[in-house]
Design a protein around this motif. Sequence first.
Motif, PDB file in Angstrom:
ATOM      1  N   ALA A   1       0.829  -1.215   0.000  1.00 41.79           N
ATOM      2  CA  ALA A   1       0.000   0.000   0.000  1.00 41.79           C
ATOM      3  C   ALA A   1       0.860   1.260   0.000  1.00 41.79           C
ATOM      4  O   ALA A   1       0.480   2.276  -0.583  1.00 41.79           O
ATOM      5  CB  ALA A   1      -0.915  -0.009   1.214  1.00 41.79           C
TER       6      ALA A   1
ATOM      7  N   GLN B   1       1.802   2.047  -3.722  1.00 40.60           N
ATOM      8  CA  GLN B   1       0.847   1.711  -4.789  1.00 40.60           C
ATOM      9  C   GLN B   1      -0.312   2.668  -4.564  1.00 40.60           C
ATOM     10  O   GLN B   1      -1.203   2.401  -3.766  1.00 40.60           O
ATOM     11  CB  GLN B   1       0.427   0.250  -4.629  1.00 40.60           C
ATOM     12  N   SER B   2      -0.235   3.820  -5.171  1.00 37.52           N
ATOM     13  CA  SER B   2      -1.274   4.821  -4.868  1.00 37.52           C
ATOM     14  C   SER B   2      -2.118   5.094  -6.103  1.00 37.52           C
ATOM     15  O   SER B   2      -1.986   4.400  -7.116  1.00 37.52           O
ATOM     16  CB  SER B   2      -0.601   6.121  -4.439  1.00 37.52           C
TER      17      SER B   2
ATOM     18  N   SER C   1      -8.593   4.970  -1.373  1.00 41.34           N
ATOM     19  CA  SER C   1      -7.888   3.997  -0.524  1.00 41.34           C
ATOM     20  C   SER C   1      -6.422   3.967  -0.916  1.00 41.34           C
ATOM     21  O   SER C   1      -5.529   3.982  -0.063  1.00 41.34           O
ATOM     22  CB  SER C   1      -8.463   2.599  -0.728  1.00 41.34           C
ATOM     23  N   ALA C   2      -6.188   3.985  -2.227  1.00 37.97           N
ATOM     24  CA  ALA C   2      -4.807   3.948  -2.712  1.00 37.97           C
ATOM     25  C   ALA C   2      -4.065   5.199  -2.242  1.00 37.97           C
ATOM     26  O   ALA C   2      -2.932   5.130  -1.777  1.00 37.97           O
ATOM     27  CB  ALA C   2      -4.808   3.865  -4.231  1.00 37.97           C
TER      28      ALA C   2
ATOM     29  N   SER D   1      -3.682   5.207   1.840  1.00 33.11           N
ATOM     30  CA  SER D   1      -2.709   4.249   2.381  1.00 33.11           C
ATOM     31  C   SER D   1      -1.285   4.710   2.100  1.00 33.11           C
ATOM     32  O   SER D   1      -0.371   4.417   2.857  1.00 33.11           O
ATOM     33  CB  SER D   1      -2.941   2.868   1.784  1.00 33.11           C
ATOM     34  N   THR D   2      -1.093   5.455   1.044  1.00 32.69           N
ATOM     35  CA  THR D   2       0.264   5.938   0.755  1.00 32.69           C
ATOM     36  C   THR D   2       0.594   7.160   1.601  1.00 32.69           C
ATOM     37  O   THR D   2       1.663   7.226   2.205  1.00 32.69           O
ATOM     38  CB  THR D   2       0.390   6.271  -0.742  1.00 32.69           C
TER      39      THR D   2
HETATM   40 NA    NA Z   1      -1.365   3.365  -1.396  1.00 34.98          NA
END
Ligand code: NA
Length: 569
Positions: free
Chosen positions: A66, A69-70, A350-351, A354-355
């Motif tokens: 995560a 990986q945005s 979410s992407a 999480s980043t």
């Molecule tokens: Na992410």
Amino acid sequence: DLGLSTLGPFSQTGVVDYVIFAVLLAASMAIGLYYALSGGRQRTTQEFLMADRSMHCLPVSLSLIASFQSAVAIIGVPGEIYTHGTQYWFIGCSYILGLLIPAHVFIPVLYRLRVSSAYQYLELRFSKAVRICGTLTFICQMVIYMGVCVYTPAFALNAVTGFELWGTVLATGLVCTLYTTMGGLKAVIWTDVFQTVVMFAGQLAVIMVGVQRTGGVSEVWRKVWEGNRISGLDLNPDPTERHTFWTLGVGGIFLMLSLYGVNQAQVQRYLSSRTEKEAVRSCYMVFPSLQLALALSCVMGLVMFARYCGEDPSDKLGTSSRDAMVIYFVMDMLQGLPGLPGLFVACLFSAALSTISSAFNSLATVTMEDLIKPYFPAMSESRATLLSKALAASYGLLCLAMAYLTHLMGDSVLQVALKIFGMVGGPILGLFSLGMFFPWANSTGAVAGLGTGLAVAFWVGIGSIFTRSSGARPLQDNSVFRPTGLKRFYSLSYMWYSAFNCFTVILIGLIISFLTGRQVLMCAYPLYNPQLLFTNSLNVYFLFRPYERRGCNTRNNLSPVRETPLFSA
Ligand code: NA
Ligand SMILES: O=C(O)CCCC[C@@H]1SC[C@@H]2NC(=O)N[C@@H]21
């Protein structure tokens, strides 16, 4: 707003999509609250920054994915595949060594030093000055990168659906700052787990609906094949060729090492693992999930090509930005299916969440550990934790400002992100490599190497913006552009930046070390006893400081770990 709000998810199916987006933010907040009120209630920096070093490999591995990986990959990769074909997919080949080397070289060293910040290694190996330089470089890299990650989803959505841009950026930034500041690394890791699942689900939904609406798998395959978007193995050795097997498969290894080997966000996750074996296992578990993430975004680009291959909707879109086009494609596919546009919006955010939560937390950690604690050793634990929370919050606000700056950058967001990693992450990788693999390097060499590496990196990076050739040459453009001299230098593929800048730091670092501290040779112990390395036993020596006037001395209080094979032959 490009007047496409008819396609927008929030005009057709209305409420349910807002609800899904709100549920995502609420769930993340709930996890943050849970960890703020449970366990040690985030009262110590060990818990707030290191999750009590108690994590299992599964959440750690999903959180590792995560972190880098945005929305940039989710929007940028399909746009890349649509325009240039599947050559980019070969970056997956770099994940093998790109994860094996961190697992068996960087993790053992950093885990056994029991540090909180990766840059503490630089002080043990070189000097405090080198540590500070490394930390400041990392902070620059992550602050710029965070801005791109917050801006990307908001801009893309606004461009296509008229979704309120700055309101979204603000909502995302605030929610993220809140749960990161309340729940610490435990909250960041567990929200990453939840958000990674949402991220995969959203992409899968778009692919399944997209294939079905474009006439089924065979129809999609026929169109991408005829549109020659299935790239073969391009073994062209020309380093100015943007994407070839070499720039992606080999250049990508250095990109991965700079992220999964020495980047604080990932190192912190390894260090939060309950044992070193757990950390190595989490690194191995990253491989299948990373390949899945890459496959999903590449297939999404292929389906998008099959859908629009003939026409070019950029006239309808009013912008030639491939990134905006990806959102247009998604909304075009999902319109009229209640909940799915909302799922994709949740996937995008979410992407992003999480980043940037990983970035906030790692920035707060290094600022605390490398820039504050050494100067305030007497600071109480509760005060230090409070300060860490204040830092996480202030980085959150700084990131919103950086989001605005991203407004000004050209290129596709994927290229911007990869260039940042190459220009700043590459030199940091060089600094750690200089320390770990070249015993005779000293701190004067390290500082000179880093400085030179960054200067050259920005020279190439900025220079490339002004020369056409470094940009993405569309597939049909077969104009032969043979750059010469300095232009050729500027035309270096950005996928080589990590390797190129890493080697610059090492080369300059070694030269300056020889010029300033030749006696060093006698004193430093090899980090790895090379002949043992390949007989399954790894003797990790904590490094002696390089030679001072009075001959070798071991000023650091770490005794060398002598002759104790760490795992039996
Ligand atoms: Na992410
Ligand atoms: O998605 C982003 O925010 C950054 C773009 C991808 C960064 C690199 S590409 C190789 C590796 N694989 C990933 O999923 N992320 C990193």
